[in-house]
Design a protein around this motif. Structure first.
Motif, PDB file in Angstrom:
ATOM      1  N   ILE A   1       0.836  -1.209   0.000  1.00 21.39           N
ATOM      2  CA  ILE A   1       0.000   0.000   0.000  1.00 21.39           C
ATOM      3  C   ILE A   1       0.868   1.255   0.000  1.00 21.39           C
ATOM      4  O   ILE A   1       0.618   2.205  -0.755  1.00 21.39           O
ATOM      5  N   SER A   2       1.907   1.273   0.843  1.00 23.70           N
ATOM      6  CA  SER A   2       2.758   2.463   0.930  1.00 23.70           C
ATOM      7  C   SER A   2       3.536   2.691  -0.360  1.00 23.70           C
ATOM      8  O   SER A   2       3.690   3.835  -0.808  1.00 23.70           O
ATOM      9  N   GLN A   3       4.013   1.615  -0.998  1.00 23.96           N
ATOM     10  CA  GLN A   3       4.754   1.768  -2.246  1.00 23.96           C
ATOM     11  C   GLN A   3       3.865   2.269  -3.375  1.00 23.96           C
ATOM     12  O   GLN A   3       4.293   3.076  -4.201  1.00 23.96           O
ATOM     13  N   VAL A   4       2.615   1.792  -3.420  1.00 21.65           N
ATOM     14  CA  VAL A   4       1.688   2.269  -4.450  1.00 21.65           C
ATOM     15  C   VAL A   4       1.393   3.754  -4.261  1.00 21.65           C
ATOM     16  O   VAL A   4       1.390   4.531  -5.224  1.00 21.65           O
ATOM     17  N   LYS A   5       1.153   4.159  -3.007  1.00 25.13           N
ATOM     18  CA  LYS A   5       0.910   5.582  -2.730  1.00 25.13           C
ATOM     19  C   LYS A   5       2.111   6.431  -3.146  1.00 25.13           C
ATOM     20  O   LYS A   5       1.963   7.474  -3.793  1.00 25.13           O
TER      21      LYS A   5
ATOM     22  N   VAL B   1       5.664   3.393 -12.176  1.00 26.37           N
ATOM     23  CA  VAL B   1       5.636   1.930 -12.129  1.00 26.37           C
ATOM     24  C   VAL B   1       6.974   1.380 -11.634  1.00 26.37           C
ATOM     25  O   VAL B   1       7.013   0.488 -10.777  1.00 26.37           O
ATOM     26  N   THR B   2       8.076   1.902 -12.166  1.00 24.45           N
ATOM     27  CA  THR B   2       9.387   1.408 -11.737  1.00 24.45           C
ATOM     28  C   THR B   2       9.677   1.757 -10.276  1.00 24.45           C
ATOM     29  O   THR B   2      10.480   1.091  -9.625  1.00 24.45           O
TER      30      THR B   2
ATOM     31  N   ILE C   1      16.407   0.431  -6.784  1.00 24.10           N
ATOM     32  CA  ILE C   1      16.861   0.502  -8.175  1.00 24.10           C
ATOM     33  C   ILE C   1      15.773   0.985  -9.124  1.00 24.10           C
ATOM     34  O   ILE C   1      16.065   1.357 -10.261  1.00 24.10           O
ATOM     35  N   GLY C   2      14.520   0.979  -8.675  1.00 21.60           N
ATOM     36  CA  GLY C   2      13.426   1.334  -9.565  1.00 21.60           C
ATOM     37  C   GLY C   2      13.509   2.755 -10.091  1.00 21.60           C
ATOM     38  O   GLY C   2      13.286   3.014 -11.277  1.00 21.60           O
ATOM     39  N   ALA C   3      13.827   3.701  -9.207  1.00 16.19           N
ATOM     40  CA  ALA C   3      13.898   5.105  -9.614  1.00 16.19           C
ATOM     41  C   ALA C   3      14.976   5.328 -10.663  1.00 16.19           C
ATOM     42  O   ALA C   3      14.780   6.081 -11.626  1.00 16.19           O
ATOM     43  N   TYR C   4      16.123   4.650 -10.514  1.00 17.39           N
ATOM     44  CA  TYR C   4      17.209   4.804 -11.480  1.00 17.39           C
ATOM     45  C   TYR C   4      16.861   4.166 -12.820  1.00 17.39           C
ATOM     46  O   TYR C   4      17.268   4.671 -13.873  1.00 17.39           O
ATOM     47  N   ALA C   5      16.115   3.060 -12.793  1.00 15.04           N
ATOM     48  CA  ALA C   5      15.678   2.431 -14.042  1.00 15.04           C
ATOM     49  C   ALA C   5      14.744   3.362 -14.804  1.00 15.04           C
ATOM     50  O   ALA C   5      14.865   3.531 -16.023  1.00 15.04           O
ATOM     51  N   GLY C   6      13.806   3.997 -14.100  1.00  6.19           N
ATOM     52  CA  GLY C   6      12.902   4.955 -14.739  1.00  6.19           C
ATOM     53  C   GLY C   6      13.647   6.152 -15.293  1.00  6.19           C
ATOM     54  O   GLY C   6      13.333   6.652 -16.386  1.00  6.19           O
ATOM     55  N   LEU C   7      14.650   6.619 -14.557  1.00  4.40           N
ATOM     56  CA  LEU C   7      15.458   7.754 -15.019  1.00  4.40           C
ATOM     57  C   LEU C   7      16.208   7.397 -16.301  1.00  4.40           C
ATOM     58  O   LEU C   7      16.230   8.188 -17.258  1.00  4.40           O
ATOM     59  N   PHE C   8      16.798   6.220 -16.343  1.00  8.03           N
ATOM     60  CA  PHE C   8      17.579   5.810 -17.516  1.00  8.03           C
ATOM     61  C   PHE C   8      16.697   5.680 -18.756  1.00  8.03           C
ATOM     62  O   PHE C   8      17.020   6.213 -19.830  1.00  8.03           O
ATOM     63  N   ILE C   9      15.562   4.979 -18.616  1.00 10.57           N
ATOM     64  CA  ILE C   9      14.673   4.781 -19.770  1.00 10.57           C
ATOM     65  C   ILE C   9      14.074   6.108 -20.226  1.00 10.57           C
ATOM     66  O   ILE C   9      13.985   6.396 -21.427  1.00 10.57           O
ATOM     67  N   GLY C  10      13.661   6.949 -19.270  1.00 16.75           N
ATOM     68  CA  GLY C  10      13.105   8.252 -19.620  1.00 16.75           C
ATOM     69  C   GLY C  10      14.116   9.135 -20.327  1.00 16.75           C
ATOM     70  O   GLY C  10      13.788   9.814 -21.320  1.00 16.75           O
TER      71      GLY C  10
ATOM     72  N   VAL D   1      14.200  -9.467 -10.522  1.00 16.06           N
ATOM     73  CA  VAL D   1      13.298  -8.354 -10.208  1.00 16.06           C
ATOM     74  C   VAL D   1      12.252  -8.783  -9.185  1.00 16.06           C
ATOM     75  O   VAL D   1      11.929  -8.038  -8.248  1.00 16.06           O
ATOM     76  N   PHE D   2      11.720 -10.003  -9.333  1.00 16.23           N
ATOM     77  CA  PHE D   2      10.732 -10.502  -8.379  1.00 16.23           C
ATOM     78  C   PHE D   2      11.336 -10.598  -6.982  1.00 16.23           C
ATOM     79  O   PHE D   2      10.693 -10.251  -5.984  1.00 16.23           O
ATOM     80  N   GLY D   3      12.585 -11.058  -6.906  1.00 12.63           N
ATOM     81  CA  GLY D   3      13.260 -11.135  -5.609  1.00 12.63           C
ATOM     82  C   GLY D   3      13.463  -9.784  -4.978  1.00 12.63           C
ATOM     83  O   GLY D   3      13.335  -9.632  -3.755  1.00 12.63           O
TER      84      GLY D   3
END
Length: 367
Positions: free
Chosen positions: A233-237, A267-268, A274-283, A342-344
């Motif tokens: 819930i907190s991550q979605v918010k 979403v990332t 690591i999610g924020a950096y993945a979004g930054l790289f793709i964007g 990623v699942f881990g």
């Protein structure tokens, strides 16, 4: 005593025989394990889907119970609304992100080398980049970047060709995937409809076979359930707030692909660390096809929004909902990524948070 010793000897002999058989016929055993795992995957996916949808379903039930009294009808309406919401979000995300990524992929594949050289010239003439490189003693004019990127694009095109060939050869498996997905959805619906009954059946099994461990098992499951629920819930918010903030800033700065990149970053952001950096790289890669200057502005904007979100919003929204110190978050993410990809990474934080809470509580009891 002799009877007890004989019983343990028999257990040891059976265990030894099983271990020997597994080692001796490892390839055959591995094949059976893979077949069983593959057969169980739709049900595992269905159980995971049911757990996520159940959070939405509880919210809908609490809302409907305030106005209606028929619990059976409320349960069915809540299930339908929760599944519809879950599928709608996935379809919207895929419908917005995938076309943009495909467009970007093709624009990179068919990039003219002259355009690459132009981009390199723009980069080398950019004051911000020039100052940043001069601080680390790098002269971009001495680097044959155009030749390197041209080779890289050819390599990417070859890899994409191989991927497309694999996709075409694997189209026959789409039907099996659809069936598996349908089975997962049906299994999730059964779990959601009979979750109280399944809970009672599990409690009966514990009373029958593990009466001495029943309280401990239930308590442990409650801890991990709270950990996963609070984390999700907190991550979605946090992801929604980050995506909205980034979209507003990108829209004000008139950067391209504002909506697609904002959703992608949101979403990332569900992937910790690591999610924020993945979004930054793709964007940044997406915006680079439009303008180098816009890419630099996007990197600055993303960094500022990310810092604001991490230091101001995150503590208020997430707070201590997970209860895991930052140091252990990094350790959990590293181990989770090494063991399960990623699942881990996604499940490592709530699992570590649950273990941390149990260890902390037991330590305090003993002290």
């Amino acid at each position: 005593m002799n009877g007890i010793k004989k019983k343990y000897i028999v257990y040891i002999m059976i265990f030894t025989i099983i271990i020997y058989a597994i080692v001796r016929y490892f390839n055959i055993v591995e094949g059976y394990i893979r077949s069983i795992t593959k057969a169980l995957m739709p049900f595992v996916a269905g159980a995971m889907m049911a757990y996520i949808i159940n959070i939405l379903m509880d919210a809908y039930e609490d809302l409907l119970l305030k106005r209606f009294n028929n619990k059976k009808i409320i349960r069915m309406i809540a299930i339908i609304l929760a599944i519809f919401t879950f599928l709608l979000v996935i379809v919207l995300l895929l419908g917005i992100i995938i076309p943009q990524l495909v467009k970007i992929l093709f624009s990179i594949m068919y990039t003219n080398p002259d355009n690459i050289k132009k981009v390199i010239v723009d980069i080398s003439n950019n004051e911000w980049i020039d100052k940043a490189l001069s601080m680390i003693n790098i002269d971009i004019n001495k680097i044959d970047v155009a030749d390197y990127i041209t080779k890289l694009i050819k390599s990417v095109m070859l890899s994409v060709g191989n991927v497309l060939t694999g996709v075409i050869s694997g189209i026959s498996g789409v039907f099996n995937t659809i069936i598996s997905l349908f089975m997962a959805v049906v299994f999730a619906i059964y779990i959601l409809c009979d979750k109280e009954k399944l809970s009672l059946q599990g409690d009966k099994l514990l009373r029958a076979f593990l009466p001495s461990k029943r309280e401990w098992i239930i308590d442990t499951l409650k801890i991990f359930n709270t950990s996963f629920r609070n984390y999700f819930i907190s991550q979605v918010k946090e992801a929604i707030i980050l995506g909205v903030l980034l979209y507003i800033v990108m829209f004000i700065a008139r950067l391209p692909y504002a909506s697609s990149i904002s959703i992608l970053v949101g979403v990332t952001a569900l992937i910790p660390v690591i999610g924020a950096y993945a979004g930054l790289f793709i964007g940044a890669l997406m915006i680079l096809t439009k303008s180098v200057q816009s890419m630099i502005i996007f990197i600055i904007v993303h960094t500022l929004v990310q810092q604001f979100e991490n230091n101001i919003i995150y503590p208020r929204v997430v707070g201590s909902s997970v209860g895991l110190p930052g140091m252990w978050v990094i350790v959990a993410v590293t181990l989770g990524g090494s063991l399960g990809g990623v699942f881990g990474v996604m499940i490592s934080v709530p699992v570590a948070a649950g273990l941390y809470f149990i260890l902390k509580r037991e330590t305090e009891k003993r002290l």
